[in-house]
Every structure is written in structure tokens, then in C-alpha cells.
Design a protein around this motif. Structure first.
Motif, PDB file in Angstrom:
ATOM      1  N   PRO A 188       0.823  -1.217   0.000  1.00 17.60           N
ATOM      2  CA  PRO A 188       0.000   0.000   0.000  1.00 17.60           C
ATOM      3  C   PRO A 188       0.852   1.260   0.000  1.00 17.60           C
ATOM      4  O   PRO A 188       1.919   1.310   0.606  1.00 17.60           O
ATOM      5  N   GLY A 189       0.352   2.269  -0.691  1.00 16.88           N
ATOM      6  CA  GLY A 189       0.971   3.590  -0.627  1.00 16.88           C
ATOM      7  C   GLY A 189       2.425   3.630  -1.029  1.00 16.88           C
ATOM      8  O   GLY A 189       3.177   4.470  -0.538  1.00 16.88           O
ATOM      9  N   TYR A 190       2.851   2.715  -1.913  1.00 13.33           N
ATOM     10  CA  TYR A 190       4.238   2.679  -2.382  1.00 13.33           C
ATOM     11  C   TYR A 190       5.224   2.196  -1.326  1.00 13.33           C
ATOM     12  O   TYR A 190       6.423   2.140  -1.571  1.00 13.33           O
ATOM     13  N   ARG A 191       4.771   1.870  -0.127  1.00 10.82           N
ATOM     14  CA  ARG A 191       5.693   1.558   0.955  1.00 10.82           C
ATOM     15  C   ARG A 191       6.252   0.141   0.845  1.00 10.82           C
ATOM     16  O   ARG A 191       5.546  -0.781   0.486  1.00 10.82           O
ATOM     17  N   ARG A 192       7.527  -0.027   1.145  1.00 13.21           N
ATOM     18  CA  ARG A 192       8.224  -1.315   1.262  1.00 13.21           C
ATOM     19  C   ARG A 192       8.214  -2.110  -0.034  1.00 13.21           C
ATOM     20  O   ARG A 192       8.233  -3.333  -0.015  1.00 13.21           O
ATOM     21  N   TRP A 193       8.206  -1.407  -1.164  1.00 14.04           N
ATOM     22  CA  TRP A 193       8.248  -2.113  -2.443  1.00 14.04           C
ATOM     23  C   TRP A 193       9.477  -3.005  -2.549  1.00 14.04           C
ATOM     24  O   TRP A 193       9.397  -4.139  -2.998  1.00 14.04           O
ATOM     25  N   SER A 194      10.633  -2.474  -2.164  1.00 12.93           N
ATOM     26  CA  SER A 194      11.874  -3.225  -2.333  1.00 12.93           C
ATOM     27  C   SER A 194      11.889  -4.504  -1.497  1.00 12.93           C
ATOM     28  O   SER A 194      12.600  -5.454  -1.820  1.00 12.93           O
ATOM     29  N   GLU A 195      11.080  -4.549  -0.429  1.00 10.95           N
ATOM     30  CA  GLU A 195      11.050  -5.723   0.440  1.00 10.95           C
ATOM     31  C   GLU A 195       9.977  -6.733   0.044  1.00 10.95           C
ATOM     32  O   GLU A 195      10.157  -7.944   0.247  1.00 10.95           O
ATOM     33  N   LEU A 196       8.863  -6.255  -0.516  1.00 12.93           N
ATOM     34  CA  LEU A 196       7.687  -7.107  -0.639  1.00 12.93           C
ATOM     35  C   LEU A 196       7.303  -7.494  -2.062  1.00 12.93           C
ATOM     36  O   LEU A 196       6.752  -8.584  -2.279  1.00 12.93           O
ATOM     37  N   VAL A 197       7.557  -6.626  -3.031  1.00 11.61           N
ATOM     38  CA  VAL A 197       7.037  -6.869  -4.380  1.00 11.61           C
ATOM     39  C   VAL A 197       7.579  -8.160  -4.981  1.00 11.61           C
ATOM     40  O   VAL A 197       6.828  -9.010  -5.477  1.00 11.61           O
ATOM     41  N   LEU A 198       8.883  -8.327  -4.961  1.00 12.06           N
ATOM     42  CA  LEU A 198       9.483  -9.488  -5.621  1.00 12.06           C
ATOM     43  C   LEU A 198       9.215 -10.802  -4.879  1.00 12.06           C
ATOM     44  O   LEU A 198       8.927 -11.822  -5.532  1.00 12.06           O
ATOM     45  N   PRO A 199       9.291 -10.854  -3.544  1.00 13.97           N
ATOM     46  CA  PRO A 199       8.921 -12.110  -2.873  1.00 13.97           C
ATOM     47  C   PRO A 199       7.494 -12.553  -3.181  1.00 13.97           C
ATOM     48  O   PRO A 199       7.225 -13.750  -3.327  1.00 13.97           O
ATOM     49  N   MET A 200       6.570 -11.602  -3.302  1.00 13.86           N
ATOM     50  CA  MET A 200       5.195 -11.980  -3.605  1.00 13.86           C
ATOM     51  C   MET A 200       5.077 -12.584  -4.996  1.00 13.86           C
ATOM     52  O   MET A 200       4.396 -13.600  -5.184  1.00 13.86           O
TER      53      MET A 200
END
Length: 357
Positions: A85-97
Motif C-alpha cells: 500500500p501507498g508505495y511503501r516497502r516495495w523493495s522488500e515485498l514486491v518481488l517475494p510476492m
């Protein structure tokens, strides 16, 4: 697991898992798949109080591979409509998902459907943006999306020790629609559940902008899924949607629809970008938003030629009709509002859906 309206859907290989079904695009795709006879599962952390739209809700988290694998068992399609949400923690969450989605799709020989973004592209690919343009983004989020698509494409390739899957990516303009509660339209141009007294326009004067009506986007994805076995293993499509040639037409449509419903026409004002500059050091979402302002400062247009070649024509709701349904859904016009689903994931919205609802 119940699929009362279409009991043979699962047996016919028409079972889909939607990740992000509580968001705008995920929810709309889930509903339209169900309408077309698919058995639909939705993975979310907090189950709804009651069954919604004939969808089978399963408790789980898109960040937990075991949850995704279990929910995807027997599915021929996985809709990956999740983002932090809200662009937050993209670097941590996008690719693992997306790695979890890929693992599930490979295990089930399934097709992944992804709402793509224009973040992947840099200024060298603008103004007319085609599917095979080089992806050289200038932003951090763009670089993450490039890597995400690289992993998806790699997953479609055949390797001796790895099962492959199919991928369909659909890019569209800024989402708007009755269920797109968290979007530029709903959070920037107007205020949900309030009469429209003013329209805040984020576009630079004279700069075109692309919009996409959420039900049209979902309908496009469902139609492509019906043709998935005839498409390349890694297929990318752009939607033309609604092109606002000078950045004023969406605001004018809101004025027309509001005037027709209430007899009064709201004023149009410039979006206060200066306020985001002042607040950015203290509000992470606004700081990230500033990075994407370039999408409002130069025209970025997708033509949809490849899509029309496959579908014959692109699903397209007339602008005023789409705006009227959107404003009514947001509770901005007199009458019964449509229930708003929070969260979207698209090619330019800064209010992205939660990644593991």
C-alpha cells in the motif's frame, strides 16, 4: 468448497485464484470471472463476514508461499493483483510476492495475469508507448517492476529442471470506476462520499493523460484468458482506454455529469503539488508520490494495437457513462452508492492495494 452457480467450472479447468481480490482491479476481475462461469478463489488475511459474489475466500498471506501454493491447487489461472500500500516497502515485498505466485503457477501449470504498470519505462520510450519498448526506468519502483517482469518472463521459458507457466500482462491508464476507491480519481480529483464542489486536476496544462475504466480493464483480462492457449507464453498488451488529449477532458466529464445530476457545475482547480513537496519529508506516501509526478508532466500514451488484433475491439465504456458510475459508486452523486472496495494496482495509481489483505 462451494461453487453453486457453476458447479462444473472446477471440473472444466476454469478455476482461478485472485491475489488482491479486496482491491480494485483484483476484485473486479474476480467478479467478472465469476460472471463468466469460473470458480473463483480469493486469498486474504481477513476473511469477509459473509460470502461475496459467489467467491470462495481462503485465509492466507501472499507473502507466505505455502498459503499461495495451497490456495492455487487445481487452479488454471492466478491473478496477481497485489502491491504494497501507498508505495511503501516495495523493495522488500514486491518481488517475494511474485516469486510465490510464480512457484504456484509452475506447480499447477497455470497462467498468471498481471495488471502491469508504465513505471517500467523511462522517458526514452515516451510519448507513444508500445509493448516491446526498451525498459530503462529512472525510478526505484520502475526498476523493481522491470525485475518483476523479468522473473515472470523467465518463468515462461522451458528448462530441464523447471516447469514453466504462461503469463499475460495488461497495462492500462490510471484506474477509475465504482470500486476503485483508492485511485487518483477517488483520492485526488474528487473526495469520496462528498458532493463534488471542486475537481483537482493533477495534469500540467496541455499535457495529455491516459485513463482506464476498471470494468473495461477486467473485461479485457477475462477475454484474453479465454484465448490464453493461442497467445505467446509471455504476452504483453496495452489498452488505449480513455485518452485525455490536453489533460482537461476528465475534469470536464466530471463537471458535465455532476451538472446533469445536481444542476450545479463544480470548479476545476490545479492539484496542490506544492503541498506534497512540503509534506513529503514527513509522509512516506507523499514522498513516493513526488517521484511519480513525471507521469502528469509529459504525455504517456498506449495505443492498444496489439490488443485489438487479438480481441477485435477493446472493451470501452463511453466516458460520461463511466464517470457517472464512478461518482455514484464513490457516493458523490445522489442515489444509492456502490460499495467501495479500497485499493488498486495499475500503471500509475499511487494508492496501491495492500499486498496481502
Amino acid at each position: 468448497m462451494k461453487h453453486e452457480a457453476f458447479p462444473t467450472a472446477a471440473a472444466n479447468g476454469r478455476t482461478a485464484l485472485v491475489l488482491g481480490a479486496t482491491g480494485g482491479i483484483g476484485g473486479e476481475v474476480a467478479r467478472q470471472l465469476r460472471t463468466q462461469g469460473w470458480a473463483v478463489r480469493a486469498l486474504c488475511r481477513n476473511l469477509p463476514a459473509a460470502n461475496q459474489d459467489g467467491i470462495t475466500w481462503m485465509r492466507g498471506d501472499a507473502l507466505h508461499r505455502a498459503d499461495v501454493l495451497a490456495a492455487a491447487r487445481g487452479c488454471s489461472v492466478i491473478v496477481h493483483a497485489v502491491n504494497p500500500p501507498g508505495y511503501r516497502r516495495w523493495s522488500e515485498l514486491v518481488l517475494p510476492m511474485v516469486d510465490n505466485t510464480i512457484a504456484a503457477a509452475q506447480a499447477e501449470d497455470a497462467t498468471i495475469v498481471l495488471p502491469g504498470t508504465v513505471y517500467n519505462y523511462g522517458p526514452d520510450a515516451f510519448e507513444a508507448l508500445h509493448e516491446d519498448a526498451p525498459q530503462r526506468p529512472l525510478t526505484r519502483k520502475g526498476a523493481i517492476r522491470v525485475e518483476l517482469e523479468r522473473r515472470l518472463q523467465q518463468a515462461t521459458e522451458t528448462h530441464p529442471l523447471q516447469r514453466s507457466c504462461r503469463v499475460i500482462i495488461v497495462r492500462a491508464g490510471d484506474f477509475f470506476g465504482p470500486q476503485a476507491g483508492n485511485s487518483w480519481f477517488a483520492q485526488g480529483l474528487v473526495k469520496p462520499e462528498q458532493p463534488v464542489t471542486a475537481v483537482l486536476n493533477p495534469a500540467a496544462p496541455g499535457v495529455g493523460h491516459q485513463w482506464a475504466y476498471l470494468p473495461d480493464v477486467a473485461r479485457t483480462m477475462v477475454q484474453l484468458l479465454d484465448r490464453r492457449t493461442t497467445l505467446p507464453a509471455f504476452a504483453r498488451f496495452h489498452m488505449a482506454g480513455h485518452w485525455d488529449a490536453d489533460g482537461t477532458q476528465m475534469a470536464a466529464a466530471i463537471q458535465r455529469v455532476t451538472r446533469g445530476a445536481t444542476g450545479t457545475s463544480p470548479a476545476v482547480r490545479a492539484f496542490p503539488w506544492w503541498l506534497t513537496t512540503l509534506a513529503a519529508p514527513f509522509v512516506p506516501t507523499l514522498r513516493e508520490l513526488r517521484e511519480m509526478r513525471y507521469l502528469w508532466q509529459q504525455p504517456v500514451r498506449m495505443q492498444g494495437v496489439r490488443l485489438r488484433a487479438v480481441l477485435g475491439e477493446e472493451p470501452h465504456t463511453p466516458l460520461d457513462e463511466a464517470v457517472r458510475a464512478t461518482l455514484r459508486g464513490l457516493g458523490c452523486l445522489p442515489g444509492e452508492p456502490v460499495s467501495i472496495k479500497s485499493g488498486t494496482d495499475r500503471g500509475g495509481d499511487f494508492f496501491a492495494s495492500t499486498s496481502h489483505q
